[in-house]
Structures are given as C-alpha cells and as structure tokens.
Design a protein around this motif. Structure first.
Motif, PDB file in Angstrom:
ATOM      1  N   LEU A 175      -3.436  11.026  -0.758  1.00 16.48           N
ATOM      2  CA  LEU A 175      -4.007   9.932  -1.543  1.00 16.48           C
ATOM      3  C   LEU A 175      -3.578   8.600  -0.952  1.00 16.48           C
ATOM      4  CD1 LEU A 175      -5.330   8.805  -4.211  1.00 16.48           C
ATOM      5  CD2 LEU A 175      -3.076   9.120  -5.287  1.00 16.48           C
ATOM      6  N   ASP A 176      -4.517   7.681  -0.810  1.00 16.36           N
ATOM      7  CA  ASP A 176      -4.216   6.318  -0.358  1.00 16.36           C
ATOM      8  C   ASP A 176      -4.408   5.352  -1.526  1.00 16.36           C
ATOM      9  OD1 ASP A 176      -3.771   7.254   2.180  1.00 16.36           O
ATOM     10  OD2 ASP A 176      -5.764   6.727   2.936  1.00 16.36           O
ATOM     11  N   ILE A 177      -3.404   4.505  -1.758  1.00 14.96           N
ATOM     12  CA  ILE A 177      -3.454   3.498  -2.818  1.00 14.96           C
ATOM     13  C   ILE A 177      -3.354   2.132  -2.162  1.00 14.96           C
ATOM     14  CG2 ILE A 177      -2.332   2.620  -4.902  1.00 14.96           C
ATOM     15  CD1 ILE A 177      -1.257   5.492  -5.336  1.00 14.96           C
ATOM     16  N   ALA A 178      -4.350   1.299  -2.373  1.00 19.18           N
ATOM     17  CA  ALA A 178      -4.395  -0.018  -1.729  1.00 19.18           C
ATOM     18  C   ALA A 178      -3.413  -0.978  -2.380  1.00 19.18           C
ATOM     19  CB  ALA A 178      -5.809  -0.587  -1.809  1.00 19.18           C
ATOM     20  N   SER A 179      -2.990  -1.960  -1.620  1.00 17.54           N
ATOM     21  CA  SER A 179      -2.084  -2.985  -2.136  1.00 17.54           C
ATOM     22  C   SER A 179      -2.744  -3.724  -3.301  1.00 17.54           C
ATOM     23  CB  SER A 179      -1.737  -3.966  -1.018  1.00 17.54           C
ATOM     24  OG  SER A 179      -0.840  -4.944  -1.478  1.00 17.54           O
ATOM     25  N   GLY A 180      -2.023  -3.847  -4.408  1.00 15.29           N
ATOM     26  CA  GLY A 180      -2.540  -4.551  -5.576  1.00 15.29           C
ATOM     27  C   GLY A 180      -3.428  -3.733  -6.474  1.00 15.29           C
ATOM     28  N   GLU A 181      -3.594  -2.448  -6.169  1.00 22.74           N
ATOM     29  CA  GLU A 181      -4.488  -1.585  -6.948  1.00 22.74           C
ATOM     30  C   GLU A 181      -3.745  -0.991  -8.143  1.00 22.74           C
ATOM     31  OE1 GLU A 181      -7.896   1.756  -5.887  1.00 22.74           O
ATOM     32  OE2 GLU A 181      -6.047   1.743  -4.723  1.00 22.74           O
TER      33      GLU A 181
ATOM     34  N   SER B 153       0.835  -1.196   0.000  1.00 25.99           N
ATOM     35  CA  SER B 153       0.000   0.000   0.000  1.00 25.99           C
ATOM     36  C   SER B 153       0.877   1.256   0.000  1.00 25.99           C
ATOM     37  CB  SER B 153      -0.917   0.006   1.219  1.00 25.99           C
ATOM     38  OG  SER B 153      -0.157   0.046   2.415  1.00 25.99           O
ATOM     39  N   ILE B 154       0.321   2.334  -0.529  1.00 29.13           N
ATOM     40  CA  ILE B 154       1.030   3.618  -0.586  1.00 29.13           C
ATOM     41  C   ILE B 154       0.130   4.676   0.031  1.00 29.13           C
ATOM     42  CG2 ILE B 154       2.137   5.332  -2.072  1.00 29.13           C
ATOM     43  CD1 ILE B 154       2.314   3.157  -4.233  1.00 29.13           C
ATOM     44  N   GLU B 155       0.692   5.465   0.950  1.00 34.50           N
ATOM     45  CA  GLU B 155      -0.031   6.598   1.530  1.00 34.50           C
ATOM     46  C   GLU B 155       0.730   7.874   1.193  1.00 34.50           C
ATOM     47  OE1 GLU B 155      -1.448   6.026   5.729  1.00 34.50           O
ATOM     48  OE2 GLU B 155      -0.319   4.149   5.494  1.00 34.50           O
ATOM     49  N   ILE B 156       0.037   8.806   0.592  1.00 28.13           N
ATOM     50  CA  ILE B 156       0.600  10.113   0.258  1.00 28.13           C
ATOM     51  C   ILE B 156      -0.094  11.132   1.152  1.00 28.13           C
ATOM     52  CG2 ILE B 156       0.915  11.822  -1.575  1.00 28.13           C
ATOM     53  CD1 ILE B 156       0.554   9.333  -3.522  1.00 28.13           C
TER      54      ILE B 156
ATOM     55  N   ASP C  70       8.650  19.034  -0.718  1.00 27.53           N
ATOM     56  CA  ASP C  70       9.021  20.125   0.183  1.00 27.53           C
ATOM     57  C   ASP C  70       8.411  19.890   1.555  1.00 27.53           C
ATOM     58  OD1 ASP C  70      10.288  21.317  -1.959  1.00 27.53           O
ATOM     59  OD2 ASP C  70       8.533  22.501  -2.527  1.00 27.53           O
ATOM     60  N   THR C  71       7.153  19.462   1.571  1.00 32.00           N
ATOM     61  CA  THR C  71       6.471  19.100   2.814  1.00 32.00           C
ATOM     62  C   THR C  71       5.627  17.865   2.542  1.00 32.00           C
ATOM     63  OG1 THR C  71       4.554  20.507   2.326  1.00 32.00           O
ATOM     64  CG2 THR C  71       6.342  21.492   3.603  1.00 32.00           C
ATOM     65  N   GLY C  72       5.225  17.185   3.617  1.00 35.68           N
ATOM     66  CA  GLY C  72       4.414  15.989   3.463  1.00 35.68           C
ATOM     67  C   GLY C  72       5.245  14.728   3.507  1.00 35.68           C
ATOM     68  N   SER C  73       4.584  13.580   3.397  1.00 30.71           N
ATOM     69  CA  SER C  73       5.286  12.309   3.530  1.00 30.71           C
ATOM     70  C   SER C  73       4.709  11.241   2.605  1.00 30.71           C
ATOM     71  CB  SER C  73       5.219  11.818   4.982  1.00 30.71           C
ATOM     72  OG  SER C  73       3.864  11.726   5.405  1.00 30.71           O
ATOM     73  N   ILE C  74       5.560  10.239   2.317  1.00 31.13           N
ATOM     74  CA  ILE C  74       5.193   9.061   1.529  1.00 31.13           C
ATOM     75  C   ILE C  74       5.409   7.845   2.415  1.00 31.13           C
ATOM     76  CG2 ILE C  74       5.655   7.697  -0.539  1.00 31.13           C
ATOM     77  CD1 ILE C  74       4.651  10.446  -1.236  1.00 31.13           C
ATOM     78  N   LEU C  75       4.373   7.030   2.559  1.00 31.50           N
ATOM     79  CA  LEU C  75       4.472   5.812   3.365  1.00 31.50           C
ATOM     80  C   LEU C  75       4.241   4.594   2.477  1.00 31.50           C
ATOM     81  CD1 LEU C  75       3.616   8.145   5.434  1.00 31.50           C
ATOM     82  CD2 LEU C  75       2.807   6.282   6.880  1.00 31.50           C
TER      83      LEU C  75
END
Length: 366
Positions: A23-29, A2-5, A55-60
């Motif tokens: 934005l949230d992207i589910a695993s396998g999407e 999964s990816i969380e922006i 510049d700001t924010g995070s990627i998980l």
C-alpha cells in the motif's frame, strides 16, 4: 511524509494476521483502514508505528527504510481508542508530556512548550480546560486532548486506532467531522483504523478495505461504495439484499422479474445478484420485471423508513429503504400485498463486477 508498505506479512503463532500487504500512502493523505474484527487493520497500523515488526516485507517513510527503526525515531503520533491519558496529570501536563521527556539536547525551552500546548488547546477548542484532570472531562473532550498530545511532538505521521469507538453515536459523528476539518488544516499524513463503514466513507480521502489479512479494495469513498470490487466489499459497506437468479438465452430471471442481458456476456446458469435497500421500488400494481411480496414490518429511522417484506414465492425476506417523504406519499401498510422492482442489479463473475438497470435491457460491465 509518504508511507510505502511493501509485501508485509505478519503471523502470531499459526494465525496469519497479514498476507502480502502492499500500500502506498501519499504525503498529507488521510487513509482509513476498514474491516471487521480480526481482519488485520490494527496489526498493520502497529507495524507502521513500529510497535510490531513484520515477519517479511518493509515499511518506507519518504523513501527511506524504516522497517526496523525504533518507534521513538519514527516521528509518529499515536491516538488510542481509550485515550491513554495520564489520570494524575492535568490536561496541560498531558499535552506537554511528550515534549518534556525528550533528551535534554532536543527538549524545547519551557516557554516554547507552554506556547505549543496553549496553541494546541486552541486548535482542539479546549483551551479553557487546561487545569482540569482527565476524570473531569467527557469522552469526547478526552479524545480531543489525546489528539492534541499526539500532535504536540509535531509528528510526520498521525496514527489513530478506533479513535471514536468508545464514544456514543452523536459525539462520534461530531468528532469525525471535526477530525476531517482539522486534517484539512494541518495536512499531516494520517492513517486511522475503524470498523465503522460510515465513519470511513465520511472522513477518509481513500479507504482500504481489509478482510482476513488481505486487501479487498482500495479507492476513494465513493468508488468503493458505488463500485465494490468483491462480494465482501459490497456486503460490508452497507445493507444488501441477495437475489438468486437463473440465466437462460440471454435473460436473467429472478422470481417474475426478467431482464435481457447484452450479447457476449459470459454468465453461469445460476447467479447471485446484489441490490441495496434504496435501489428497490415498491409498487402496488404488477408490471414487467416485478416480484410479488407482502409487507411484514415498517420501521421509521430518522429521515428514512425501513420496510421488511416477505417474497410471495417463499424465497426469503427483502429489505427496502424509502425516504420519509416518499413513504408518506405512498402510505404503505403492514400486511399489504405489493410488488418489488429492483432498479439495479450487480453480480460478481470471474472476479469482475457486472451491473444491470432493470427495464433498460442493457447490461453494463464495470
């Protein structure tokens, strides 16, 4: 994976490319980032890849902060628009490259590399081209090899930047259908950038429409097409006719067409109504709720026929789309005077979308 922006922003000098993107992207999407040039979609993809830092924010990734993780540690496969294959290497060597350059401790044995490459060549249905060089391949074949090379390192996330943009229309259509089938088989979390509305709607599980660094709408392809959230989304996802109308005493008037609005609806005295070309009927006889027009141009386009008409009241051109069979049955001719009847109107008011079906007398808010 999964990816969380989260609340990502990015500027280049004075130009703000991304403005508080979450934005949230589910695993396998399989998610499409769709929008015009300069909207920020490629910048967002590069931030996910680690090729740019926000510049700001995070990627998980799978709940773990990867914002400042190096690109080589993200387990990401990247496919570019222009293939980026090594011209001096064979197809086999191109696919094997990512495995062979790993540190010795992580590098698979040569026998494993060879099996992996042949498996991937079979997967992209090009096993017979292993000894060819990129210059000996067609554009579609090169892009499939580029995809195989990205998959060779067994990425947890696959990122594609306008992967079919350099190909002709027929090859592009064939490859996007092939990509959808491949994704259904592999289930790798995938994000691809495109400005092609048809491509996004056909391939993706969800579409993220971006405009000027902001997300306009997120949803399944049918949701964003059938229920656009903003005027920008409506106009970007296909052709649209704009009708300027006036609202008075619970009725909307567009030319000679008048429709009753349900009670309690709050609308300004004047409004812009949106109608897609296939949502308009062409009639030879005047009836209630029709707009007089003259046919200027008739243009067959494969299975459909596009008809351009000029409104008799001088308020602009209207485009109508009919199926080939329906056009043949009607036998419309250039220069003919006819009447237009929109079957459905949409207007945007106070950040909401309203919809009305002509002749029903019922106003529906959606």
């Amino acid at each position: 994976m999964s990816i969380e922006i989260k609340n990502v922003e990015k500027s280049f000098g004075r130009f703000k490319a991304l403005k508080n993107i979450s934005l949230d992207i589910a695993s396998g999407e399989l998610v499409a980032l769709l929008g015009p040039s300069g909207c920020g979609k490629t910048t967002l993809l590069r931030i996910i890849a680690g090729l740019e830092v926000p510049d700001t924010g995070s990627i998980l990734f799978h709940g773990e902060d990867a914002t400042h993780r190096h690109v080589r540690d993200r387990q990401v496969g990247f496919v570019f628009q222009h293939y980026a294959l090594f011209r001096h290497m064979t197809v086999f060597e191109n696919i094997a490259f990512g495995l062979r350059v790993r540190p010795r401790a992580k590098r698979p044995p040569e026998s494993v590399i060879r099996k992996r490459v042949h498996d991937l060549l079979n997967l992209v249905q090009l096993d017979w081209l292993a000894d060819r060089y990129p210059d000996q391949l067609s554009g579609g074949q090169r892009q499939r090899i580029a995809l195989a090379r990205a998959l060779a390192v067994e990425p947890q996330v696959l990122l594609l930047d306008e992967p079919f943009g350099a190909l002709d229309a027929k090859v592009r259509k064939d490859l996007r259908r092939w990509l959808r089938r491949l994704h259904d088989e592999l289930h790798v979390t995938s994000v691809f950038v495109t400005h092609d509305q048809e491509e996004a709607l056909e391939v993706a599980d969800r579409v993220v429409v971006l405009n000027e660094g902001r997300i306009e709408q997120i949803g399944a392809p049918h949701e964003v097409y059938d229920h656009p959230a903003t005027p920008f989304v409506y106009q970007f996802l296909g052709d649209v006719n704009l009708f300027h109308g006036r609202v008075h005493d619970g009725h909307v008037r567009i030319g000679d067409a008048e429709v009753e609005l349900a009670g309690g609806q709050d609308h300004p005295e004047s409004a812009v109504f949106y109608v897609r070309p296939h949502e308009i009927e062409i009639l030879r006889d005047r009836s209630a709720g029709t707009i007089a027009a003259k046919i200027n141009d008739i243009r067959p386009l494969g299975a459909t026929v596009r008809i351009e008409l000029e409104r008799a009241d001088g308020r602009g051109m209207v485009e109508v789309e009919l199926t080939r069979d329906r056009f043949a049955n009607k036998g419309f001719r250039e220069g003919e005077s006819v009447y237009l009847q929109p079957k459905r109107l949409r207007t945007f008011n106070h950040n909401s979308v309203s919809e009305n079906t002509i002749g029903s007398g019922q106003f529906i808010a959606s």
